[in-house]
Design an enzyme around this catalytic site. Structure first.
Site, PDB file in Angstrom:
ATOM      1  N   ARG A  64     -22.436   9.836 -17.999  1.00  0.00           N
ATOM      2  CA  ARG A  64     -23.334  10.620 -17.134  1.00  0.00           C
ATOM      3  C   ARG A  64     -22.718  10.934 -15.779  1.00  0.00           C
ATOM      4  NH1 ARG A  64     -28.287   6.590 -17.359  1.00  0.00           N
ATOM      5  NH2 ARG A  64     -26.503   5.252 -16.887  1.00  0.00           N
ATOM      6  N   LYS A 173     -24.460  -2.066 -32.358  1.00  0.00           N
ATOM      7  CA  LYS A 173     -25.692  -2.829 -32.476  1.00  0.00           C
ATOM      8  C   LYS A 173     -26.402  -2.820 -31.125  1.00  0.00           C
ATOM      9  CE  LYS A 173     -25.861  -7.110 -31.783  1.00  0.00           C
ATOM     10  NZ  LYS A 173     -25.704  -8.505 -31.324  1.00  0.00           N
ATOM     11  N   ASP A 260     -30.268 -10.976 -31.899  1.00  0.00           N
ATOM     12  CA  ASP A 260     -28.895 -10.804 -31.403  1.00  0.00           C
ATOM     13  C   ASP A 260     -27.859 -11.300 -32.421  1.00  0.00           C
ATOM     14  OD1 ASP A 260     -27.141 -10.055 -29.237  1.00  0.00           O
ATOM     15  OD2 ASP A 260     -26.796 -12.188 -28.860  1.00  0.00           O
ATOM     16  N   HIS A 265     -25.103 -10.742 -37.654  1.00  0.00           N
ATOM     17  CA  HIS A 265     -23.867 -11.476 -37.964  1.00  0.00           C
ATOM     18  C   HIS A 265     -24.106 -12.586 -38.999  1.00  0.00           C
ATOM     19  CE1 HIS A 265     -22.630  -9.238 -34.550  1.00  0.00           C
ATOM     20  NE2 HIS A 265     -22.992 -10.086 -33.621  1.00  0.00           N
TER      21      HIS A 265
HETATM   22  P1  NDP Z   1     -23.530  -1.031 -20.928  1.00  0.00           P
HETATM   23  O1  NDP Z   1     -24.809  -1.532 -20.424  1.00  0.00           O
HETATM   24  O2  NDP Z   1     -22.285  -1.350 -20.173  1.00  0.00           O
HETATM   25  O3  NDP Z   1     -23.719   0.555 -21.057  1.00  0.00           O
HETATM   26  C1  NDP Z   1     -22.707   1.442 -21.533  1.00  0.00           C
HETATM   27  C2  NDP Z   1     -22.817   2.751 -20.803  1.00  0.00           C
HETATM   28  O4  NDP Z   1     -23.994   3.416 -21.198  1.00  0.00           O
HETATM   29  C3  NDP Z   1     -22.923   2.608 -19.296  1.00  0.00           C
HETATM   30  O5  NDP Z   1     -21.659   2.451 -18.710  1.00  0.00           O
HETATM   31  C4  NDP Z   1     -23.599   3.875 -18.919  1.00  0.00           C
HETATM   32  O6  NDP Z   1     -22.631   4.920 -18.893  1.00  0.00           O
HETATM   33  C5  NDP Z   1     -24.508   4.135 -20.083  1.00  0.00           C
HETATM   34  N1  NDP Z   1     -25.868   3.634 -19.809  1.00  0.00           N
HETATM   35  C6  NDP Z   1     -26.220   2.413 -19.354  1.00  0.00           C
HETATM   36  N2  NDP Z   1     -27.551   2.317 -19.237  1.00  0.00           N
HETATM   37  C7  NDP Z   1     -28.057   3.490 -19.629  1.00  0.00           C
HETATM   38  C8  NDP Z   1     -29.365   4.008 -19.740  1.00  0.00           C
HETATM   39  N3  NDP Z   1     -30.432   3.278 -19.445  1.00  0.00           N
HETATM   40  N4  NDP Z   1     -29.517   5.260 -20.182  1.00  0.00           N
HETATM   41  C9  NDP Z   1     -28.453   5.990 -20.499  1.00  0.00           C
HETATM   42  N5  NDP Z   1     -27.181   5.556 -20.414  1.00  0.00           N
HETATM   43  C10 NDP Z   1     -26.986   4.328 -19.986  1.00  0.00           C
HETATM   44  O7  NDP Z   1     -23.389  -1.444 -22.436  1.00  0.00           O
HETATM   45  P2  NDP Z   1     -22.219  -2.221 -23.166  1.00  0.00           P
HETATM   46  O8  NDP Z   1     -20.953  -1.475 -22.947  1.00  0.00           O
HETATM   47  O9  NDP Z   1     -22.291  -3.643 -22.823  1.00  0.00           O
HETATM   48  O10 NDP Z   1     -22.670  -2.096 -24.680  1.00  0.00           O
HETATM   49  C11 NDP Z   1     -22.660  -0.862 -25.355  1.00  0.00           C
HETATM   50  C12 NDP Z   1     -23.271  -1.031 -26.729  1.00  0.00           C
HETATM   51  O11 NDP Z   1     -22.523  -1.997 -27.441  1.00  0.00           O
HETATM   52  C13 NDP Z   1     -24.708  -1.558 -26.706  1.00  0.00           C
HETATM   53  O12 NDP Z   1     -25.402  -0.964 -27.767  1.00  0.00           O
HETATM   54  C14 NDP Z   1     -24.535  -3.057 -26.928  1.00  0.00           C
HETATM   55  O13 NDP Z   1     -25.668  -3.610 -27.537  1.00  0.00           O
HETATM   56  C15 NDP Z   1     -23.343  -3.079 -27.860  1.00  0.00           C
HETATM   57  N6  NDP Z   1     -22.583  -4.320 -27.794  1.00  0.00           N
HETATM   58  C16 NDP Z   1     -22.022  -4.719 -26.624  1.00  0.00           C
HETATM   59  C17 NDP Z   1     -21.310  -5.892 -26.560  1.00  0.00           C
HETATM   60  C18 NDP Z   1     -20.654  -6.303 -25.295  1.00  0.00           C
HETATM   61  O14 NDP Z   1     -19.976  -7.352 -25.329  1.00  0.00           O
HETATM   62  N7  NDP Z   1     -20.790  -5.566 -24.192  1.00  0.00           N
HETATM   63  C19 NDP Z   1     -21.130  -6.755 -27.758  1.00  0.00           C
HETATM   64  C20 NDP Z   1     -21.732  -6.217 -28.956  1.00  0.00           C
HETATM   65  C21 NDP Z   1     -22.425  -5.044 -28.944  1.00  0.00           C
HETATM   66  P3  NDP Z   1     -22.738   6.199 -17.926  1.00  0.00           P
HETATM   67  O15 NDP Z   1     -23.573   5.814 -16.747  1.00  0.00           O
HETATM   68  O16 NDP Z   1     -21.306   6.482 -17.604  1.00  0.00           O
HETATM   69  O17 NDP Z   1     -23.358   7.237 -18.761  1.00  0.00           O
HETATM   70  C1  BG6 Z   2     -22.666 -10.035 -29.952  1.00  0.00           C
HETATM   71  C2  BG6 Z   2     -23.861 -10.632 -29.257  1.00  0.00           C
HETATM   72  O1  BG6 Z   2     -23.061  -9.241 -31.029  1.00  0.00           O
HETATM   73  O2  BG6 Z   2     -21.868 -11.114 -30.455  1.00  0.00           O
HETATM   74  C3  BG6 Z   2     -23.442 -11.565 -28.144  1.00  0.00           C
HETATM   75  O3  BG6 Z   2     -24.628  -9.564 -28.710  1.00  0.00           O
HETATM   76  C4  BG6 Z   2     -22.515 -12.641 -28.686  1.00  0.00           C
HETATM   77  O4  BG6 Z   2     -24.580 -12.180 -27.555  1.00  0.00           O
HETATM   78  C5  BG6 Z   2     -21.379 -11.982 -29.451  1.00  0.00           C
HETATM   79  O5  BG6 Z   2     -22.007 -13.375 -27.591  1.00  0.00           O
HETATM   80  C6  BG6 Z   2     -20.534 -13.041 -30.148  1.00  0.00           C
HETATM   81  O6  BG6 Z   2     -19.407 -12.429 -30.687  1.00  0.00           O
HETATM   82  P1  BG6 Z   2     -18.077 -13.271 -30.924  1.00  0.00           P
HETATM   83  O7  BG6 Z   2     -17.172 -12.297 -31.572  1.00  0.00           O
HETATM   84  O8  BG6 Z   2     -17.624 -13.722 -29.559  1.00  0.00           O
HETATM   85  O9  BG6 Z   2     -18.477 -14.424 -31.784  1.00  0.00           O
END
Ligand code: NDP
Ligand code: BG6
Length: 517
Positions: A64, A173, A260, A265
């Site tokens: 964004r 996810k 989660d 998993h």
């Molecule tokens: P973030 O919260 O960091 O969000 C990713 C990006 O999405 C942000 O940088 C922002 O980008 C945009 N964003 C954030 N909030 C909103 C909003 N409310 N509305 C619209 N856009 C938004 O997420 P993660 O990177 O941590 O995770 C991304 C996906 O991966 C999720 O579905 C999460 O469940 C999944 N996931 C994450 C893990 C992790 O370790 N982080 C592990 C497993 C799964 P911008 O502002 O540039 O548009």
């Molecule tokens: C993600 C969960 O899917 O898996 C996290 O959202 C969790 O809460 C993670 O910590 C664990 O992954 P790994 O690969 O570190 O076992």
């Protein structure tokens, strides 16, 4: 050309078979996010290091906020430097990172998708070839739906359909938060995409040891004859983390251990360890068997019998000698939170193979150590020869597949202690990835991104599979929602969970293993 050392590395031999992706543009939605920086970009870097990306490969970040292409290139380079499992080599990264593009736009407006399409067509014009586009949705789930709909409306979803250049969509996810929302998400997806274009991520499936489950079970003949109710006493699946919720408190509050970890998993581990042999290694044959297994699990009716499931929250405690907060004191968590950080379940599988064998599963944050394992505990032999407990310390034979860390398999056997007297003790036979293969294994996301590019959906979740899992989990969540905090147990951070989870096993005179090798 790969260096000699890389050519010899056994993990890469498997991956090299996957070469042959067509020219590809990977578009990451949520490109400024945590997952992109920590996992996705480093995975792409490591694929490029192993020469596994197609020659015409482009990375596009969608987000964004306004950002110049150059600033995005710097951000992805920094992500590689910080998080890659292997050292940063600027020369290797120049081709991919130096070509990366940034595309700014709101996820829920059509215009940026139209301009994205024009940019992709410009890439095709430049290289004089068609490209496939892999859309990787790595945003919070609140925008999954508008992204999917706009991919459909802009024509991006159906570009080059029925050709080797058909678009693909990878979805992070959580896939829904209950059965109804998962069905709705599946409905939106299948309105815009064919199921063959869809790759629902469960990153556990990308882990080497999880892929090895299929091999250990079906490429060896010594286990399968024992893999049933005649010989197996119980199966224990543990996915324990020592981390707390960290900065993800507000996400976790909406989720909890059941959504989660268990729904995805842990259920995947259960499916792979218990399913019937597939008729082939074709993705659909494997996923058919997993769905069949999920459908054979007896749904839990907690109104009738609430003792098959335990939920708990961690309280203040010690991890590695350091004091850590209790869950309700974590940032972003309500002081009266009813979200579980630990769940344990006792499940029955109603099929010919497993009837009567309890399957125990547990997952929690802030537990004694980080360990994920599957332990298949076999029945004891008849107590005829070695029944004198004074002399014979006998353990149940157990096969422990350690998913992480220190990946490997351990077989617990009983052995005679050397000496003139006949005395016994349990001993362990170990196979460890570290000692057999070396330690630098590919990360799950490397395998998954590569598989999506080459169109192999084996390690991704099919629509009916996620619904079958939600079908089992949703009534439990609904039961808990009605109870609020009532019945929520507690465990000290750094422990193995609440006492109630020990009781879950007592009915069958079982006890949790002390997980680990
Ligand atoms: P973030 O919260 O960091 O969000 C990713 C990006 O999405 C942000 O940088 C922002 O980008 C945009 N964003 C954030 N909030 C909103 C909003 N409310 N509305 C619209 N856009 C938004 O997420 P993660 O990177 O941590 O995770 C991304 C996906 O991966 C999720 O579905 C999460 O469940 C999944 N996931 C994450 C893990 C992790 O370790 N982080 C592990 C497993 C799964 P911008 O502002 O540039 O548009
Ligand atoms: C993600 C969960 O899917 O898996 C996290 O959202 C969790 O809460 C993670 O910590 C664990 O992954 P790994 O690969 O570190 O076992």
């Amino acid at each position: 050309m790969l260096s000699d050392e890389k050519q010899r590395h056994p993990f890469l031999e498997g991956l090299s078979k996957h070469r042959g992706a067509p020219p590809t543009v990977v578009v990451i939605f949520g490109a400024s996010g945590d997952l992109t920086a920590r996992k996705l970009v480093p995975a792409i870097y490591n694929l490029s290091l192993d020469n596994l990306l197609p020659p015409d490969f482009y990375l596009v970040g969608f987000g964004r906020k306004p950002l110049a292409d150059n600033a995005f290139r710097e951000a992805v380079t920094e992500a590689v430097r910080s998080y890659s499992r292997r050292e940063f080599q600027p020369e290797i990264w120049k081709r991919v990172g130096g070509n990366a593009l940034y595309h700014q736009g709101a996820y829920d407006e059509p215009a940026p998708y139209r301009s994205l399409r024009e940019r992709i067509e410009a890439v095709e014009a430049e290289i004089g070839r068609e490209v496939q586009v892999v859309f990787y949705i790595s945003t919070p789930p609140s925008v999954f739906k508008p992204i999917l709909e706009n991919l459909g409306a802009s024509g991006l979803a159906r570009r080059h359909l029925h050709t080797p250049f058909a678009s693909k969509v990878v979805i992070e996810k959580p896939f829904g938060s209950d059965l109804e929302s998962a069905r709705e998400l599946n409905r939106v997806i299948t309105e815009q995409f064919d199921e063959r274009q869809v790759y629902r991520i469960d990153h556990y499936l990308g882990k080497e040891t999880v892929q090895d489950l299929l091999v250990q079970r079906f490429a060896n003949s010594i286990f399968e004859p024992l893999w049933n109710r005649r010989y197996v006493e119980c199966v224990q699946i543990t996915v324990a983390e020592d981390l707390g919720v960290g900065s993800r408190g507000s996400y976790y509050e909406q989720s909890g251990a059941m959504r989660d970890m268990i729904q995805n998993h842990t259920m995947q581990l259960l499916s792979l360890i218990a399913m019937e042999p597939p008729v082939s290694l074709d993705p659909e044959d494997i996923r058919d068997e997993k769905v069949k297994l999920l459908k054979a699990i007896q749904p839990l009716d907690l109104d009738e019998n609430a003792s098959d499931v335990v939920r708990a929250q961690y309280s203040e405690g010690l991890i590695g000698g350091r004091k850590v907060l209790g869950y309700t004191d974590e940032e972003g968590v309500a002081s009266n939170s009813a979200t579980e950080t630990y769940t344990a379940l006792r499940l029955s599988i109603n099929n010919w193979r497993w009837a009567g064998v309890p399957f125990y599963m547990r997952s929690g944050k802030r537990m004694a150590r980080r360990v994920s394992e599957i332990a298949v505990q076999f029945k004891r032999p008849p107590g005829i020869l070695f029944s004198d407990a004074e002399r014979f310390d006998l353990a149940s034979n157990t096969m422990v597949i350690q998913i992480q860390p220190d990946e490997g398999t351990t077989l617990l056997l009983n052995s005679k202690i050397p000496g003139l007297e006949t005395r016994t003790q349990p001993v362990k036979m170990h196979f460890r990835y570290r000692t057999t293969y070396g330690s630098n294994t590919p990360e799950a996301y490397e395998r998954l991104i590569l598989d999506a590019m080459v169109g192999d959906s084996t390690l991704f979740i099919r629509g009916d599979e996620t619904e079958a899992s939600w079908y089992l989990i949703t009534p439990i969540l609904e039961h808990w929602r009605k109870l609020g905090r009532r019945g929520m147990a507690s465990y000290v951070a750094g422990s193995w969970g609440p006492l109630a989870s020990e009781r879950l096993l007592w009915d069958n005179r079982h006890e949790w293993r002390r997980a680990g090798p």
